[in-house]
Design a protein around this motif. Sequence first.
Motif, PDB file in Angstrom:
ATOM      1  N   VAL A 157      -2.730   7.130  -1.474  1.00 30.96           N
ATOM      2  CA  VAL A 157      -1.353   7.161  -1.006  1.00 30.96           C
ATOM      3  C   VAL A 157      -0.883   5.720  -0.856  1.00 30.96           C
ATOM      4  O   VAL A 157      -1.468   4.942  -0.098  1.00 30.96           O
ATOM      5  N   ASN A 159       2.041   2.799  -0.089  1.00 26.76           N
ATOM      6  CA  ASN A 159       3.265   2.461   0.622  1.00 26.76           C
ATOM      7  C   ASN A 159       3.506   0.963   0.509  1.00 26.76           C
ATOM      8  O   ASN A 159       2.567   0.156   0.631  1.00 26.76           O
ATOM      9  N   LYS A 194       7.593  10.217 -10.263  1.00 21.69           N
ATOM     10  CA  LYS A 194       6.890  10.908  -9.186  1.00 21.69           C
ATOM     11  C   LYS A 194       7.635  10.755  -7.859  1.00 21.69           C
ATOM     12  O   LYS A 194       8.273   9.733  -7.614  1.00 21.69           O
ATOM     13  N   PRO A 195       7.516  11.763  -6.972  1.00 24.59           N
ATOM     14  CA  PRO A 195       8.071  11.605  -5.621  1.00 24.59           C
ATOM     15  C   PRO A 195       7.425  10.416  -4.918  1.00 24.59           C
ATOM     16  O   PRO A 195       6.213  10.214  -5.010  1.00 24.59           O
ATOM     17  N   GLY A 196       8.245   9.608  -4.271  1.00 24.06           N
ATOM     18  CA  GLY A 196       7.728   8.436  -3.577  1.00 24.06           C
ATOM     19  C   GLY A 196       7.825   7.154  -4.367  1.00 24.06           C
ATOM     20  O   GLY A 196       7.610   6.071  -3.815  1.00 24.06           O
ATOM     21  N   ILE A 198      10.419   4.892  -5.791  1.00 21.22           N
ATOM     22  CA  ILE A 198      11.862   4.771  -5.569  1.00 21.22           C
ATOM     23  C   ILE A 198      12.364   3.422  -6.090  1.00 21.22           C
ATOM     24  O   ILE A 198      11.888   2.364  -5.671  1.00 21.22           O
ATOM     25  N   ARG A 218      10.464   0.680  -4.006  1.00 25.51           N
ATOM     26  CA  ARG A 218       9.831   1.071  -2.747  1.00 25.51           C
ATOM     27  C   ARG A 218       8.894   2.239  -3.022  1.00 25.51           C
ATOM     28  O   ARG A 218       9.249   3.177  -3.739  1.00 25.51           O
ATOM     29  N   PHE A 219       7.709   2.171  -2.437  1.00 26.38           N
ATOM     30  CA  PHE A 219       6.742   3.262  -2.541  1.00 26.38           C
ATOM     31  C   PHE A 219       6.632   3.923  -1.179  1.00 26.38           C
ATOM     32  O   PHE A 219       6.241   3.282  -0.199  1.00 26.38           O
ATOM     33  N   ASP A 220       7.011   5.174  -1.120  1.00 31.95           N
ATOM     34  CA  ASP A 220       7.045   5.925   0.132  1.00 31.95           C
ATOM     35  C   ASP A 220       6.081   7.094   0.022  1.00 31.95           C
ATOM     36  O   ASP A 220       6.418   8.151  -0.501  1.00 31.95           O
ATOM     37  N   ASN A 221       4.833   6.870   0.469  1.00 30.43           N
ATOM     38  CA  ASN A 221       3.775   7.880   0.356  1.00 30.43           C
ATOM     39  C   ASN A 221       3.621   8.367  -1.089  1.00 30.43           C
ATOM     40  O   ASN A 221       3.507   9.561  -1.359  1.00 30.43           O
ATOM     41  N   LEU A 222       3.626   7.414  -2.000  1.00 28.53           N
ATOM     42  CA  LEU A 222       3.423   7.723  -3.415  1.00 28.53           C
ATOM     43  C   LEU A 222       1.971   8.112  -3.644  1.00 28.53           C
ATOM     44  O   LEU A 222       1.056   7.342  -3.336  1.00 28.53           O
ATOM     45  N   ARG A 223       1.753   9.302  -4.196  1.00 37.90           N
ATOM     46  CA  ARG A 223       0.395   9.789  -4.440  1.00 37.90           C
ATOM     47  C   ARG A 223      -0.017   9.489  -5.878  1.00 37.90           C
ATOM     48  O   ARG A 223       0.677   9.844  -6.826  1.00 37.90           O
TER      49      ARG A 223
END
Length: 391
Positions: A157, A159, A194-196, A198, A218-223
Motif C-alpha cells: 500500500v 502513500n 488504479k484507485p489511489g 491520482i 498523489r498516491f492515496d492507499n494505492l495497492r
Amino acid sequence: MNFALTDELQALQAKVRDFIAREIIPLEQDPRQTPHGPTEDLRQDLVAKARAWGLLTPHASPEMGGLGLSHIAKAVIFEEAAYSPLGPTAMNIHAPDEGNIHLMEVVATEAQKDRWLRPLVQGHIRSCFAMTEPAPGAGSDPSMLATIAVRDGDDYVINGHKWLITGAEGASFAIIMARTEDGNATMFLTDTDKPGFILERMMDSLDTCFTGGHAVLRFDNLRVPAADVLGEVGKGFRYAQVRLAPARLTHCMRWLGQARRAHDVATAYAHRRESFGRRLGEHQGVGFMLADNEMDLLTTRLAIWHCAWVLDQGERGNFESSMAKVISSEGIWRVIDRSVQILGGQGVTSEAIVDRIFRDARGFRIYDGPNEVHRMSLSRKILARLDGGVQ
C-alpha cells in the motif's frame, strides 16, 4: 576511441536524417501541440510514421523489436532524431520512456515485460517515472524519499506525493519509487487507472516538448501486488543508477540535435541577411558567435561520445556521465542563446524554431540532477582518488 562510423551506422544516420526532414519537420506547426506536449493523437501519427520507416524504438533489444543500438550508435542516431523537437516522440526515444525501456529490459520479469514493456516498445502506450517529490521529500537528494510502501498481505500500500513527473498525463503505467518498511527504496510498477493513483494537476513549464507534460501525483492507499515490484525489494536506488547514467546521456544526445538545429537556422540567416552593406555573418561580432557555436557543438559531441564509449566497455560511467551532462547542458545553452542573438527579432518569436528550442532547453541544466549537484559529486570523486595516498 575510434571515431570512424561503420558503413551500417552511417546508412542508418542518413536514413534518420532523411526521415526527420521529410516526415517530421513539416509537422512542427501542427496545431495538435499543447503547452504540455503533443496530444496523444499527434503522437500516434508520429509513431506510425517511424514504424513505417522501420525506425521505431531503435534502442530496444532485437528481442523486443528494436535495433539493439550500442551507446555510441545511440549518440549518432538520437542526435539526428532530435533535430526536430518532435523527432524523439516519433521514434519513441523520448524521456521518460527511453530510460524506462532500458531499465525494464535489465530488471523486469518476463511477465512484467509482456504486460508493460512490449506495448511500450511498440509505441502503443506511454509510461512515467515517479521519483521526485515536493519538499521535504526527495529532489536533488534522493535519500530524502518520503513516499512510503507498506506490505499488506500480497500487496503493498503506497502513500505519498510526487511532482515534476514527466509524461504522467496519458501514461498507461508508472514506475514508482517508494521507501519500504526496511527503510530502503523499492521500485513498483502500476497501471495509472488504479484507485489511489491520482493526478492532481499539471504544472506549467517553460518546455513544451515532453509528451504528457509534467504533473503532480498523489498516491492515496494505492495497492500494488507484490508481484509488481520491479526487481528486488530494497534495491530501488541501485536500479535507479542502471537507469539514470544511460538516460542522462541520452538527454545530452537529444539536446545536441536541438542545438545543432538552432545553429543551422542561425547560420542560414547570417548567410542571407544583409546589414551595413555586408552579409550579417561577415561582421566579426556575428562571425565569432558562429565559430563559438561550432566549437561548443564539437566539445559537446566529444564528451557524449566518450561517455558512450565508456558505457559500451561495460563500465558504469557515472563520473563520465556527470561530466557529459554538465558540459552538454551548458554548451548547448550557449549555442542556442547565441543563435537567438544572431536571429535578432526573429529569435524571440515563433517565426523561427529557435524560440521554441530556447524555451525547451533551459530546463536541461536542472533535469537529471542540477549541474551544481553533478559538480559536487564530481569534486567528491576527484578528492577520493587521494584517500589513503600521498598527495
